[in-house]
Design an enzyme around this catalytic site. Sequence first.
Site, PDB file in Angstrom:
ATOM      1  N   HIS A  52       0.713  -1.201   0.051  1.00 40.60           N
ATOM      2  CA  HIS A  52       0.063  -0.029   0.096  1.00 40.60           C
ATOM      3  C   HIS A  52       0.884   1.166  -0.065  1.00 40.60           C
ATOM      4  O   HIS A  52       1.790   1.319   0.500  1.00 40.60           O
ATOM      5  CB  HIS A  52      -0.839  -0.076   1.122  1.00 40.60           C
ATOM      6  N   GLU A  54       0.759   3.526   1.887  1.00 41.29           N
ATOM      7  CA  GLU A  54       1.411   4.192   3.274  1.00 41.29           C
ATOM      8  C   GLU A  54       2.310   3.227   3.659  1.00 41.29           C
ATOM      9  O   GLU A  54       3.581   3.836   4.254  1.00 41.29           O
ATOM     10  CB  GLU A  54       0.118   4.272   4.240  1.00 41.29           C
ATOM     11  N   CYS A  82      -5.819   2.029   5.942  1.00 37.62           N
ATOM     12  CA  CYS A  82      -6.586   0.917   6.255  1.00 37.62           C
ATOM     13  C   CYS A  82      -5.867   0.250   7.739  1.00 37.62           C
ATOM     14  O   CYS A  82      -4.936   0.821   8.095  1.00 37.62           O
ATOM     15  CB  CYS A  82      -6.603  -0.309   5.110  1.00 37.62           C
ATOM     16  N   CYS A  85      -2.039  -0.268   7.277  1.00 35.58           N
ATOM     17  CA  CYS A  85      -1.299   0.727   7.240  1.00 35.58           C
ATOM     18  C   CYS A  85      -1.420   1.821   8.529  1.00 35.58           C
ATOM     19  O   CYS A  85      -0.343   1.955   8.931  1.00 35.58           O
ATOM     20  CB  CYS A  85      -1.713   1.740   6.023  1.00 35.58           C
TER      21      CYS A  85
END
Length: 129
Positions: A52, A54, A82, A85
């Site tokens: 992801h 992040e 999420c 993250c």
Amino acid sequence: MTHYDFIRKALQLASENPQQHGGPYGAVIVKDGEIISTGVNEELKTNDPTAHAETLAVRKACQQLNTLDLSGCIMYASTEPCPMCLSAIAYAKIDSIYYVNPGSDDQESVYRRLYERATRMVQLNPSNE
């Protein structure tokens, strides 16, 4: 630069990413007013569900600063992070997160699965065998 300048950079990364790597997500990590790292979602490119924006930005910032402790840093994300993250952000001790878009339906399903115990976790103590 202001919070809005940094969040615009995260949004720019997110808008450019679908043509290159995957989902429309971007993240920027800033320390002392300077961009330390950026990340974009690379799940589709790498077949890695942890890639992801992040988490990739956190990894790069830790490498750039040669530390696991990102205290004093701020993250700017195109979308609300999420749970995975958020965990990485918390472990890295990032001070604040600024984001624009609320989480997606996919993110909500992750929260539901966590609460519904879709993944079973059992602590075992060998001495109680």
